[in-house]
Write an enzyme that holds these catalytic residues in place. Structure first.
Site, PDB file in Angstrom:
ATOM      1  CD  GLU A 117      -2.787  -1.250   0.428  1.00  0.00           C
ATOM      2  OE1 GLU A 117      -2.852  -0.674  -0.707  1.00  0.00           O
ATOM      3  OE2 GLU A 117      -3.269  -2.021   0.241  1.00  0.00           O
ATOM      4  CG  HIS A 141      -4.465  -0.193   5.817  1.00  0.00           C
ATOM      5  ND1 HIS A 141      -5.436  -0.150   5.987  1.00  0.00           N
ATOM      6  CD2 HIS A 141      -4.076  -1.345   5.473  1.00  0.00           C
ATOM      7  CE1 HIS A 141      -6.226  -1.107   5.449  1.00  0.00           C
ATOM      8  NE2 HIS A 141      -5.232  -1.612   4.858  1.00  0.00           N
ATOM      9  CG  HIS A 143      -7.280  -5.443   7.750  1.00  0.00           C
ATOM     10  ND1 HIS A 143      -6.298  -6.373   7.018  1.00  0.00           N
ATOM     11  CD2 HIS A 143      -6.706  -4.753   6.763  1.00  0.00           C
ATOM     12  CE1 HIS A 143      -5.780  -6.104   6.088  1.00  0.00           C
ATOM     13  NE2 HIS A 143      -6.021  -4.743   6.146  1.00  0.00           N
ATOM     14  CD  GLU A 171     -14.295  12.649  25.531  1.00  0.00           C
ATOM     15  OE1 GLU A 171     -13.704  13.270  24.618  1.00  0.00           O
ATOM     16  OE2 GLU A 171     -15.072  12.685  26.404  1.00  0.00           O
ATOM     17  CG  HIS A 212      -8.790  -3.860   2.776  1.00  0.00           C
ATOM     18  ND1 HIS A 212      -8.848  -3.126   1.714  1.00  0.00           N
ATOM     19  CD2 HIS A 212      -8.400  -3.623   4.281  1.00  0.00           C
ATOM     20  CE1 HIS A 212      -6.925  -3.967   1.996  1.00  0.00           C
ATOM     21  NE2 HIS A 212      -6.320  -3.853   3.274  1.00  0.00           N
TER      22      HIS A 212
HETATM   23  P1  13P Z   1       0.851  -5.455   2.884  1.00  0.00           P
HETATM   24  O1  13P Z   1       1.730  -6.698   3.538  1.00  0.00           O
HETATM   25  O2  13P Z   1       2.246  -5.471   1.485  1.00  0.00           O
HETATM   26  O3  13P Z   1       1.246  -4.165   3.872  1.00  0.00           O
HETATM   27  O4  13P Z   1      -0.777  -5.720   2.697  1.00  0.00           O
HETATM   28  C1  13P Z   1      -1.069  -5.996   4.140  1.00  0.00           C
HETATM   29  C2  13P Z   1      -2.394  -5.042   3.683  1.00  0.00           C
HETATM   30  O5  13P Z   1      -3.635  -4.689   5.037  1.00  0.00           O
HETATM   31  C3  13P Z   1      -2.920  -4.146   1.963  1.00  0.00           C
HETATM   32  O6  13P Z   1      -4.538  -3.472   1.994  1.00  0.00           O
HETATM   33 ZN    ZN Z   2      -5.420  -3.567   3.971  1.00  0.00          ZN
END
Ligand code: 13P
Ligand code: ZN
Length: 276
Positions: A117, A141, A143, A171, A212
Protein backbone atom coordinates in the site's frame (compact mmCIF):
# COMPACT_ATOMS: atom_id res chain seq x y z
CA UNK A 1 23.39 1.87 20.31
CA UNK A 2 21.49 0.76 17.21
CA UNK A 3 19.16 2.64 14.88
CA UNK A 4 16.25 0.99 16.72
CA UNK A 5 17.21 2.88 19.88
CA UNK A 6 16.43 6.21 18.20
CA UNK A 7 13.31 7.81 19.62
CA UNK A 8 11.52 7.85 16.27
CA UNK A 9 12.17 4.14 15.70
CA UNK A 10 10.98 3.28 19.19
CA UNK A 11 7.73 5.17 18.57
CA UNK A 12 7.23 3.42 15.22
CA UNK A 13 7.88 0.01 16.75
CA UNK A 14 5.63 0.75 19.73
CA UNK A 15 2.66 1.65 17.51
CA UNK A 16 3.09 -1.60 15.55
CA UNK A 17 3.02 -3.58 18.78
CA UNK A 18 0.05 -1.61 20.15
CA UNK A 19 -1.91 -2.31 16.96
CA UNK A 20 -1.02 -6.00 17.12
CA UNK A 21 -2.14 -6.16 20.78
CA UNK A 22 -5.49 -4.62 19.78
CA UNK A 23 -6.10 -7.46 17.31
CA UNK A 24 -6.12 -5.24 14.22
CA UNK A 25 -3.24 -6.97 12.42
CA UNK A 26 -3.91 -10.60 11.60
CA UNK A 27 -1.03 -12.14 9.65
CA UNK A 28 0.48 -9.29 7.53
CA UNK A 29 -2.68 -7.15 7.75
CA UNK A 30 -2.16 -3.40 7.98
CA UNK A 31 0.76 -1.07 7.33
CA UNK A 32 2.34 2.07 8.76
CA UNK A 33 4.48 4.87 7.33
CA UNK A 34 6.08 7.88 8.97
CA UNK A 35 7.60 10.94 7.23
CA UNK A 36 10.83 11.73 9.07
CA UNK A 37 11.97 15.20 10.11
CA UNK A 38 15.36 16.47 8.88
CA UNK A 39 16.79 15.99 12.39
CA UNK A 40 15.56 12.40 12.50
CA UNK A 41 17.11 11.68 9.10
CA UNK A 42 20.43 13.15 10.30
CA UNK A 43 20.35 10.91 13.40
CA UNK A 44 19.51 7.81 11.38
CA UNK A 45 21.89 8.43 8.46
CA UNK A 46 24.98 6.88 10.12
CA UNK A 47 23.09 3.56 10.18
CA UNK A 48 22.02 3.65 6.51
CA UNK A 49 23.38 0.97 4.15
CA UNK A 50 26.64 1.82 2.41
CA UNK A 51 24.89 1.13 -0.90
CA UNK A 52 21.18 2.10 -1.23
CA UNK A 53 18.98 -0.39 -3.12
CA UNK A 54 17.74 0.45 -6.66
CA UNK A 55 15.10 3.12 -7.35
CA UNK A 56 11.56 1.75 -7.76
CA UNK A 57 8.87 3.73 -9.60
CA UNK A 58 5.63 4.05 -7.56
CA UNK A 59 3.12 4.71 -10.35
CA UNK A 60 2.02 7.88 -8.54
CA UNK A 61 3.70 11.26 -8.04
CA UNK A 62 3.85 13.53 -5.02
CA UNK A 63 5.97 16.54 -5.98
CA UNK A 64 5.78 18.06 -2.48
CA UNK A 65 7.46 14.94 -1.04
CA UNK A 66 10.56 15.00 -3.28
CA UNK A 67 13.61 14.12 -1.18
CA UNK A 68 11.55 13.00 1.84
CA UNK A 69 12.45 9.95 3.94
CA UNK A 70 9.84 7.53 5.29
CA UNK A 71 9.97 4.71 7.79
CA UNK A 72 7.66 1.97 6.46
CA UNK A 73 6.49 -1.51 7.37
CA UNK A 74 7.48 -4.16 4.83
CA UNK A 75 5.07 -5.89 2.48
CA UNK A 76 4.03 -9.28 3.83
CA UNK A 77 5.60 -8.54 7.20
CA UNK A 78 3.65 -9.21 10.39
CA UNK A 79 3.01 -6.40 12.91
CA UNK A 80 3.42 -9.14 15.52
CA UNK A 81 7.08 -9.47 14.52
CA UNK A 82 8.01 -5.78 14.39
CA UNK A 83 8.98 -5.43 18.05
CA UNK A 84 11.07 -8.62 18.29
CA UNK A 85 12.70 -8.14 14.86
CA UNK A 86 12.44 -4.57 13.56
CA UNK A 87 15.36 -4.88 11.11
CA UNK A 88 13.53 -7.68 9.30
CA UNK A 89 10.11 -5.98 9.32
CA UNK A 90 10.77 -2.27 8.73
CA UNK A 91 12.67 -0.13 6.24
CA UNK A 92 13.59 3.48 5.60
CA UNK A 93 13.05 4.73 2.04
CA UNK A 94 14.24 7.87 0.30
CA UNK A 95 12.04 9.59 -2.33
CA UNK A 96 13.71 10.88 -5.51
CA UNK A 97 13.76 14.46 -6.78
CA UNK A 98 10.81 13.87 -9.13
CA UNK A 99 8.64 12.53 -6.27
CA UNK A 100 7.75 9.38 -8.21
CA UNK A 101 10.23 6.70 -7.01
CA UNK A 102 11.68 5.34 -3.78
CA UNK A 103 14.80 3.43 -2.81
CA UNK A 104 15.49 1.51 0.41
CA UNK A 105 18.35 2.98 2.42
CA UNK A 106 17.99 0.85 5.57
CA UNK A 107 16.17 -2.25 6.88
CA UNK A 108 14.37 -5.29 5.46
CA UNK A 109 17.66 -7.06 6.09
CA UNK A 110 16.30 -10.34 4.75
CA UNK A 111 14.99 -8.74 1.57
CA UNK A 112 11.58 -7.40 0.58
CA UNK A 113 9.94 -4.10 -0.26
CA UNK A 114 7.85 -1.51 1.54
CA UNK A 115 4.15 -2.25 2.06
CA UNK A 116 2.11 -2.99 -1.07
CA UNK A 117 0.00 0.00 0.00
CA UNK A 118 2.99 2.33 -0.28
CA UNK A 119 1.41 4.17 -3.26
CA UNK A 120 -1.68 4.85 -1.10
CA UNK A 121 0.40 5.90 1.88
CA UNK A 122 2.61 8.11 -0.26
CA UNK A 123 -0.28 9.86 -2.01
CA UNK A 124 -2.09 10.31 1.30
CA UNK A 125 1.03 11.79 2.83
CA UNK A 126 1.20 14.17 -0.11
CA UNK A 127 -2.43 15.26 0.28
CA UNK A 128 -2.45 15.45 4.09
CA UNK A 129 0.90 17.26 4.16
CA UNK A 130 -0.62 19.87 1.84
CA UNK A 131 -3.91 20.03 3.79
CA UNK A 132 -2.17 20.45 7.17
CA UNK A 133 0.65 22.81 6.21
CA UNK A 134 3.24 20.06 6.70
CA UNK A 135 1.96 18.89 10.11
CA UNK A 136 0.82 15.40 9.01
CA UNK A 137 3.57 12.78 9.37
CA UNK A 138 1.82 9.46 10.00
CA UNK A 139 -0.40 7.32 7.79
CA UNK A 140 -1.70 4.15 9.43
CA UNK A 141 -3.80 1.38 7.92
CA UNK A 142 -5.35 -1.40 10.03
CA UNK A 143 -8.06 -4.08 9.79
CA UNK A 144 -10.29 -3.38 12.83
CA UNK A 145 -13.11 -5.94 12.81
CA UNK A 146 -16.06 -3.90 14.10
CA UNK A 147 -15.62 -1.07 11.63
CA UNK A 148 -15.26 -3.60 8.79
CA UNK A 149 -18.49 -5.28 9.97
CA UNK A 150 -20.32 -1.94 9.71
CA UNK A 151 -19.41 -1.75 6.00
CA UNK A 152 -21.67 -4.74 5.32
CA UNK A 153 -24.82 -3.17 6.71
CA UNK A 154 -24.65 0.63 6.39
CA UNK A 155 -24.89 2.62 3.15
CA UNK A 156 -21.30 3.36 2.05
CA UNK A 157 -21.55 7.13 2.40
CA UNK A 158 -19.38 9.59 4.35
CA UNK A 159 -22.48 10.98 6.03
CA UNK A 160 -23.93 7.63 7.17
CA UNK A 161 -20.66 6.41 8.68
CA UNK A 162 -19.79 9.72 10.28
CA UNK A 163 -23.21 10.10 11.90
CA UNK A 164 -23.34 6.53 13.24
CA UNK A 165 -19.80 6.79 14.63
CA UNK A 166 -20.34 10.24 16.17
CA UNK A 167 -23.49 9.00 17.91
CA UNK A 168 -21.94 5.79 19.25
CA UNK A 169 -19.64 7.45 21.80
CA UNK A 170 -19.76 10.96 23.23
CA UNK A 171 -16.08 11.77 22.64
CA UNK A 172 -16.22 10.96 18.91
CA UNK A 173 -17.38 14.35 17.59
CA UNK A 174 -14.54 15.91 19.60
CA UNK A 175 -11.88 13.49 18.28
CA UNK A 176 -12.98 13.59 14.63
CA UNK A 177 -15.19 16.65 14.14
CA UNK A 178 -14.48 16.57 10.40
CA UNK A 179 -16.00 13.09 10.13
CA UNK A 180 -14.76 10.09 8.15
CA UNK A 181 -14.72 9.42 4.40
CA UNK A 182 -15.81 6.12 2.87
CA UNK A 183 -14.22 4.41 -0.13
CA UNK A 184 -16.27 1.63 -1.78
CA UNK A 185 -14.69 -1.80 -2.20
CA UNK A 186 -11.62 -1.78 -4.44
CA UNK A 187 -8.71 -4.08 -5.23
CA UNK A 188 -6.04 -3.22 -2.63
CA UNK A 189 -2.43 -2.32 -3.26
CA UNK A 190 -2.28 -0.12 -6.35
CA UNK A 191 -2.53 3.36 -7.79
CA UNK A 192 -6.34 3.21 -8.24
CA UNK A 193 -7.19 2.75 -4.56
CA UNK A 194 -4.45 5.27 -3.73
CA UNK A 195 -6.12 7.95 -5.85
CA UNK A 196 -9.64 7.16 -4.56
CA UNK A 197 -8.41 7.36 -0.95
CA UNK A 198 -6.63 10.65 -1.64
CA UNK A 199 -9.84 12.23 -2.84
CA UNK A 200 -11.32 11.47 0.60
CA UNK A 201 -8.21 12.51 2.50
CA UNK A 202 -8.40 16.00 0.99
CA UNK A 203 -11.47 16.43 3.22
CA UNK A 204 -11.08 13.89 6.03
CA UNK A 205 -8.26 12.62 8.19
CA UNK A 206 -9.67 9.09 8.17
CA UNK A 207 -10.99 6.96 5.29
CA UNK A 208 -12.92 3.71 5.65
CA UNK A 209 -12.13 1.03 3.05
CA UNK A 210 -15.30 -1.03 2.59
CA UNK A 211 -14.92 -4.70 3.65
CA UNK A 212 -11.21 -4.07 4.26
CA UNK A 213 -10.22 -1.60 6.99
CA UNK A 214 -9.40 1.97 7.90
CA UNK A 215 -6.78 4.54 6.89
CA UNK A 216 -5.96 7.32 9.33
CA UNK A 217 -3.51 10.20 9.32
CA UNK A 218 -2.02 12.31 12.06
CA UNK A 219 0.81 14.64 13.04
CA UNK A 220 2.38 12.00 15.32
CA UNK A 221 2.09 8.34 16.29
CA UNK A 222 -0.11 8.98 19.35
CA UNK A 223 -2.67 11.03 17.44
CA UNK A 224 -2.89 8.57 14.55
CA UNK A 225 -3.17 5.56 16.86
CA UNK A 226 -5.69 7.43 19.02
CA UNK A 227 -7.86 8.17 15.99
CA UNK A 228 -7.80 4.52 14.86
CA UNK A 229 -8.59 3.42 18.42
CA UNK A 230 -11.45 5.90 18.90
CA UNK A 231 -13.12 5.05 15.59
CA UNK A 232 -12.88 1.29 16.19
CA UNK A 233 -14.12 1.62 19.77
CA UNK A 234 -17.13 3.55 18.51
CA UNK A 235 -17.72 0.88 15.85
CA UNK A 236 -17.55 -1.80 18.54
CA UNK A 237 -20.24 -0.03 20.58
CA UNK A 238 -22.36 0.36 17.44
CA UNK A 239 -22.05 -3.34 16.60
CA UNK A 240 -22.83 -4.38 20.18
CA UNK A 241 -25.85 -2.09 20.47
CA UNK A 242 -27.21 -3.40 17.18
CA UNK A 243 -26.54 -7.04 18.10
CA UNK A 244 -28.27 -7.42 21.46
CA UNK A 245 -31.64 -8.06 19.86
CA UNK A 246 -33.45 -5.04 21.30
CA UNK A 247 -34.44 -1.92 19.35
CA UNK A 248 -32.36 1.23 19.77
CA UNK A 249 -34.44 3.28 22.24
CA UNK A 250 -32.30 6.42 22.52
CA UNK A 251 -29.16 7.90 21.06
CA UNK A 252 -27.07 11.09 20.97
CA UNK A 253 -29.28 13.50 19.02
CA UNK A 254 -28.14 16.21 16.60
CA UNK A 255 -28.83 18.89 19.23
CA UNK A 256 -26.54 16.98 21.62
CA UNK A 257 -23.79 16.82 18.97
CA UNK A 258 -24.06 20.57 18.46
CA UNK A 259 -23.89 21.12 22.24
CA UNK A 260 -20.72 18.97 22.46
CA UNK A 261 -19.14 20.92 19.60
CA UNK A 262 -19.91 24.24 21.28
CA UNK A 263 -18.56 23.09 24.66
CA UNK A 264 -15.34 21.67 23.20
CA UNK A 265 -14.80 24.40 20.62
CA UNK A 266 -14.78 22.15 17.54
CA UNK A 267 -16.76 22.67 14.35
CA UNK A 268 -18.73 19.69 13.09
CA UNK A 269 -19.48 19.29 9.41
CA UNK A 270 -22.90 20.90 9.22
CA UNK A 271 -23.93 18.90 6.16
CA UNK A 272 -23.65 15.77 8.34
CA UNK A 273 -26.16 17.15 10.84
CA UNK A 274 -29.95 17.34 10.47
CA UNK A 275 -32.05 15.76 7.76
CA UNK A 276 -30.21 14.65 4.64
P1 13P B 1 1.21 -5.40 3.08
O1 13P B 1 1.68 -6.64 3.82
O2 13P B 1 1.77 -5.33 1.69
O3 13P B 1 1.47 -4.16 3.88
O4 13P B 1 -0.37 -5.53 2.88
C1 13P B 1 -1.22 -5.67 3.98
C2 13P B 1 -2.54 -4.99 3.80
O5 13P B 1 -3.22 -4.73 4.76
C3 13P B 1 -2.97 -4.63 2.45
O6 13P B 1 -4.06 -3.74 2.47
ZN1 ZN C 1 -5.19 -3.90 4.35
Amino acid sequence: MSICDLDVMRRMIRLCDDGWQQGWHERNGGNLTYRMTEEEVAEARPYFDAQPRPWVNMGVTGKNLAGAYFIATGSGKYFRNVMPDPEDSLCIVEINGAGDSYRIVWGLVNGGRPTSEFPSHFMNHSVRCEATGGACRVIYHAHPANLIAMTYVLPLTDRDFTRELWRSATECPVVFPGGVGVVGWMVPGGAQIALATCEKMKEFDAAVWAHHGLFVSGPDFDTAFGLMHTIEKSAEIWVKAHSVGMPIRQTIEDADLIAIAEEFGVSLRRDFLGDA
